[in-house]
Scaffold this active site. Sequence first.
Site, PDB file in Angstrom:
ATOM      1  N   ASP A  72     -17.736  -5.099   5.845  1.00  0.00           N
ATOM      2  CA  ASP A  72     -18.364  -6.101   5.025  1.00  0.00           C
ATOM      3  C   ASP A  72     -19.435  -6.748   5.794  1.00  0.00           C
ATOM      4  O   ASP A  72     -20.046  -6.021   6.976  1.00  0.00           O
ATOM      5  CB  ASP A  72     -17.451  -7.412   4.945  1.00  0.00           C
ATOM      6  CG  ASP A  72     -16.910  -7.781   6.435  1.00  0.00           C
ATOM      7  OD1 ASP A  72     -17.424  -7.751   7.375  1.00  0.00           O
ATOM      8  OD2 ASP A  72     -15.967  -8.414   6.400  1.00  0.00           O
ATOM      9  N   ASP A  91      -9.494  -5.901  -1.128  1.00  0.00           N
ATOM     10  CA  ASP A  91      -9.050  -6.272   0.176  1.00  0.00           C
ATOM     11  C   ASP A  91      -8.788  -7.695   0.212  1.00  0.00           C
ATOM     12  O   ASP A  91      -9.058  -8.583  -0.463  1.00  0.00           O
ATOM     13  CB  ASP A  91     -10.270  -5.942   0.969  1.00  0.00           C
ATOM     14  CG  ASP A  91     -11.358  -7.275   1.321  1.00  0.00           C
ATOM     15  OD1 ASP A  91     -11.171  -8.110   2.518  1.00  0.00           O
ATOM     16  OD2 ASP A  91     -12.062  -7.425   0.527  1.00  0.00           O
ATOM     17  N   CYS A 103      13.346   0.023  -1.976  1.00  0.00           N
ATOM     18  CA  CYS A 103      12.110   0.257  -1.603  1.00  0.00           C
ATOM     19  C   CYS A 103      12.092   1.383  -0.555  1.00  0.00           C
ATOM     20  O   CYS A 103      12.978   1.551   0.195  1.00  0.00           O
ATOM     21  CB  CYS A 103      11.563  -0.822  -0.797  1.00  0.00           C
ATOM     22  SG  CYS A 103      10.040  -0.892   0.033  1.00  0.00           S
ATOM     23  N   CYS A 145      10.253   2.300   1.917  1.00  0.00           N
ATOM     24  CA  CYS A 145       9.440   1.793   3.145  1.00  0.00           C
ATOM     25  C   CYS A 145      10.303   2.209   4.418  1.00  0.00           C
ATOM     26  O   CYS A 145      11.489   2.087   4.479  1.00  0.00           O
ATOM     27  CB  CYS A 145       8.493   0.794   3.215  1.00  0.00           C
ATOM     28  SG  CYS A 145       9.715  -0.982   3.795  1.00  0.00           S
ATOM     29  N   CYS A 163      12.452  -1.025   4.863  1.00  0.00           N
ATOM     30  CA  CYS A 163      13.642  -1.247   3.899  1.00  0.00           C
ATOM     31  C   CYS A 163      14.759  -0.168   4.208  1.00  0.00           C
ATOM     32  O   CYS A 163      16.036  -0.208   3.954  1.00  0.00           O
ATOM     33  CB  CYS A 163      13.222  -1.361   2.632  1.00  0.00           C
ATOM     34  SG  CYS A 163      12.434  -2.687   2.308  1.00  0.00           S
ATOM     35  N   HIS A 207       6.193  -3.146   5.765  1.00  0.00           N
ATOM     36  CA  HIS A 207       6.854  -3.387   4.388  1.00  0.00           C
ATOM     37  C   HIS A 207       5.777  -3.966   3.522  1.00  0.00           C
ATOM     38  O   HIS A 207       5.533  -3.442   2.300  1.00  0.00           O
ATOM     39  CB  HIS A 207       7.998  -4.199   4.454  1.00  0.00           C
ATOM     40  CG  HIS A 207       8.352  -4.809   3.041  1.00  0.00           C
ATOM     41  ND1 HIS A 207       9.242  -3.888   2.191  1.00  0.00           N
ATOM     42  CD2 HIS A 207       8.071  -5.903   2.390  1.00  0.00           C
ATOM     43  CE1 HIS A 207       9.203  -4.714   1.122  1.00  0.00           C
ATOM     44  NE2 HIS A 207       8.682  -5.668   1.278  1.00  0.00           N
TER      45      HIS A 207
END
Length: 370
Positions: free
Chosen positions: A92, A265, A303, A305, A308, A334
Amino acid sequence: MLEFQLIAQDPSCRARRGRMVTGHGTIETPVFMPVGTQGSVKSLTPDELETLGAAIILGNTYHLYLRPGSERIARLGGLHKFMHWPGSILTDSGGFQVFSLARINKIEEEGVSFQSHIDGSRHLIRPETSMEIQMHLGSDIAMCFDECTPNPVSHEYASESMERTVRWAKRCKASHSRPDQALFGIVQGSVYPDLRESCLHRLMEIGFDGYALGSLSVGETKEEMLAVLEAITPQLPASHPRYLMGVGTPEDLVEGVRSGVDMFDCVMPTRNARNGMLFTTTGAVQIKNSCHADDEDPIEPGCGCYTCSRFSRAYLRHLFLSHELLAYRLNTLHNLHYYLSLMSSMRQAIEESRFEEWRRSFYAARDSKN
């Protein structure tokens, strides 16, 4: 270098599916960019980000300029090498942080003078300075230095701020000289569609590799933000990537994609993870709540991930209440998995021309919890 290809357009709305190529890889859009403010997505390694499927992350010009210094990063091989990140990076402009974090700042035509929030040292960032810093960092995409318009604000002030942003954009374009780095212009004008439209068309006359909408999610209502998207997004050039800066919640991403935005973002998935808020298809979970004390289920059944697939809500609550560092890592893994998977599912829905059906299912899952 930056190449952008439009792959699909959903027939029922403005949602679009694209592909962006930089010198560091291919980025499927719409895309969410995890925020790595100081050259690090907090608590995660670059390898973990790759495993999650992140293709591009965001670095912060203001913070990296103040510490460790952009020239030092350049001497050490640039930001990619410095943080050992093989994917793409967007930096940025530093404008938002200058206005929000600096202890004292003064906006002048030349630039913004401010005191560092770290040590009180005095600095001046000009449009040319922002370009120099970002060229030192070697990001794949640099952003023009702009004035981040506050909210609420009068039409008169918003107009003056927008005019300054356009003048600064011209100076950024003139001073930007790194051919392997794309440069995006930032459309300002607060909640006033006439100012946004004027800013956009003048930025298009200057010519940039992509166009961003700035100063949203800074205090305006959701209705005001959506009204700006409704008015301005259709006027953004279809052949260039479109970036909605600093946004936002899962619902914001869905509505932004529906409006035709390609890039997002926000610190929300990582910051909220550190505060114990975890995102699921049925809404947010506050892991500190006592109802999770004996809960053997994962944050979200099904999930995939790392968090999880291994840990219960009861364990995650214990870690969080004990202030264990592992809590922040597992929660962040997660939440970013959720955000990146959300974007992937939207891309698939657009490709299959069923985005509105997908969107209804998204909200129905949230309503089912209430």
